[in-house]
Design an enzyme around this catalytic site. Structure first.
Site, short mmCIF file in Angstrom:
data_model
loop_
_atom_site.label_atom_id
_atom_site.label_comp_id
_atom_site.label_asym_id
_atom_site.label_seq_id
_atom_site.Cartn_x
_atom_site.Cartn_y
_atom_site.Cartn_z
N ALA A 161 0.86 -1.41 0.06
CA ALA A 161 -0.05 -0.05 0.31
C ALA A 161 1.29 1.32 -0.13
O ALA A 161 2.12 1.22 0.33
CB ALA A 161 -0.88 -0.07 1.24
N LYS A 162 0.34 2.33 -0.18
CA LYS A 162 1.10 3.56 -0.10
C LYS A 162 0.05 4.89 0.21
O LYS A 162 -1.38 4.63 -0.34
CB LYS A 162 1.79 3.86 -1.33
#
Ligand code: GLU
Length: 410
Positions: free
Chosen positions: A100-101
């Protein structure tokens, strides 16, 4: 780097591995994209609104994991690209996470400390429905640090109970881990030493150049210099400098830390250089440790180093990468070279869950063991299948994430 560039790297690998259209589709699409409004009251009473994102790319192998970036150029496309890289990175080093980011489109230098805290707390409120110690665990990235992680942990804990495991990269006083601050740069320095050895170059006396003396670049430079390598060129948003005799690295790091612009520019005893001259430096290893997309095809043509170790995420475009590989330049890709950070984040999370803390030596030893195993695995796949290191790393990651995705079912 754009999402399109990441898809090109991924597409080359999925075709090579013949994973098939069904899996390819699943690996190419982010599983959840959250875009939020981050509204705060400024110190002068006016209202400021920023765009924030949390994008969860693939969670087949475990909770989503990845940093948060505060930068004026953050947008959905970039966060998508970076989220996808996290899925591959965690798989290459074999830690039980997805990718994720997140980020906020804001230049933190334009915020007062109070405004920065309010932005962070508001953003946490906005994304708290999709994060959690077993769901998605943010961490530092460009322009975010332990203080910001502390605010996120505090804000999240207000509605969920004390939750140290909701973020990593926390200060030591708040259940952070020994070694976490240096971990990404340590991994870059280790990969650089191993790759230099593979190329038959002694790290003692090896000449290297670093772009970006932030957290990653400064630790990589410091640790390589401790092993006897010579930093002869450096640069960042503020300018480029060189010194053929090698910089005093700790003094250069101090200069950056005390500079109002946080730049290497003007370091006493150095010669002024330029972006072009920096990339064309006569060095053994080049370490891009700043932002994405800096090495494009034009820049790649001028590179004289035999080794590139990607401290930054996505510093090399696919066309530039093909150019470099065609000239036999060894490229240790981001998803391996800078995986030390997330690996140490994993250690922090494990320690939080166990409420039992390790010494700095234990952390560093475990980090080196995991990274060495990943480095050797990528090297073996590269040699066996006659691939460059990036494609080999992607091949390992796609195999692992693909298998987990299939096992879990659509
Ligand atoms: N932001 C770092 C990265 O890009 C660390 C992520 C983490 O620790 O979750 O790998």
């Amino acid at each position: 780097m754009s999402y399109e560039d990441t898809l090109r790297y991924l597409g080359d690998t999925t075709r090579l591995m013949e994973v098939g259209e069904r899996i390819e589709k699943l690996l190419m699409t982010p599983q959840r994209q959250l875009k939020v409004e981050v509204a705060i009251e400024r110190d002068d009473g006016s209202v400021a609104v920023f765009e924030g994102f949390r994008i969860q790319h693939n969670g087949a192998r475990g909770p989503y994991k990845g940093g948060l970036r505060f930068h004026h150029e953050v947008d959905e496309d970039e966060v998508n690209a970076l989220a996808s890289l996290m899925s591959w990175k965690t798989a290459v080093v074999g830690i039980p996470y997805g990718g994720a980011k997140g980020g906020i489109q804001v230049d933190p230098r334009t915020l007062s400390p109070g405004e920065l805290e309010r932005v962070t707390r508001k953003f946490t409120d906005q994304i708290q429905v999709v994060i959690g110690p077993e769901v998605d665990i943010p961490a530092p990235d460009v322009n975010t640090d332990g203080q910001i992680m502390a605010w996120i942990m505090d804000q999240y804990s207000k509605s969920h109970g004390y939750s140290p495991g909701v973020v990593t990269g926390k200060p030591l006083e708040l259940n952070g881990s020994e070694g976490r601050v240096a971990a990404t740069g340590r991994g870059v320095a280790l990969c650089a030493s191993w790759a230099l050895a593979d190329l038959g170059i002694d790290v003692r006396g090896a000449r290297f150049a670093v772009q970006g003396l932030g957290n990653v670049g400064s630790w990589a430079a410091r640790l390589l210099a401790e092993r006897g390598a010579k930093l002869v060129a450096a640069g960042d948003h503020g300018g480029y400098i060189e010194n053929p005799d090698g910089f005093d690295v700790p003094a250069l790091i101090d200069h950056v830390a005390n500079d109002t612009n946080r730049s290497v520019a003007g370091f006493p005893g150095s010669d002024e250089s330029s972006f072009e001259a920096f990339f064309a430096s006569d060095v053994d290893a080049l370490l891009p440790c700043a932002l994405g997309g800096v090495i494009n095809e034009e820049v790649a043509k001028t590179i004289r180093a035999r080794l590139i170790v990607e401290g930054a995420n996505g510093p090399t475009t696919p066309d530039a990468h093909a150019q470099l590989i065609g000239r036999d330049v060894m490229v240790i890709p981001d998803i391996l070279a800078n995986a030390g950070g997330v690996t140490c984040s994993y250690f922090e999370w494990v320690q939080n869950n166990q409420h039992f803390y390790w010494s700095e030596n234990e952390v560093n030893e475990r980090l080196e063991t995991i990274l060495r195993k990943a480095y050797d695995g990528v090297g073996r796949t590269a040699a066996k299948k006659k691939l460059d290191h990036r494609t080999a790393a992607f091949a390992i990651a796609v195999r692992e994430v693909g298998k987990a995705t299939v096992l879990r079912g659509i």
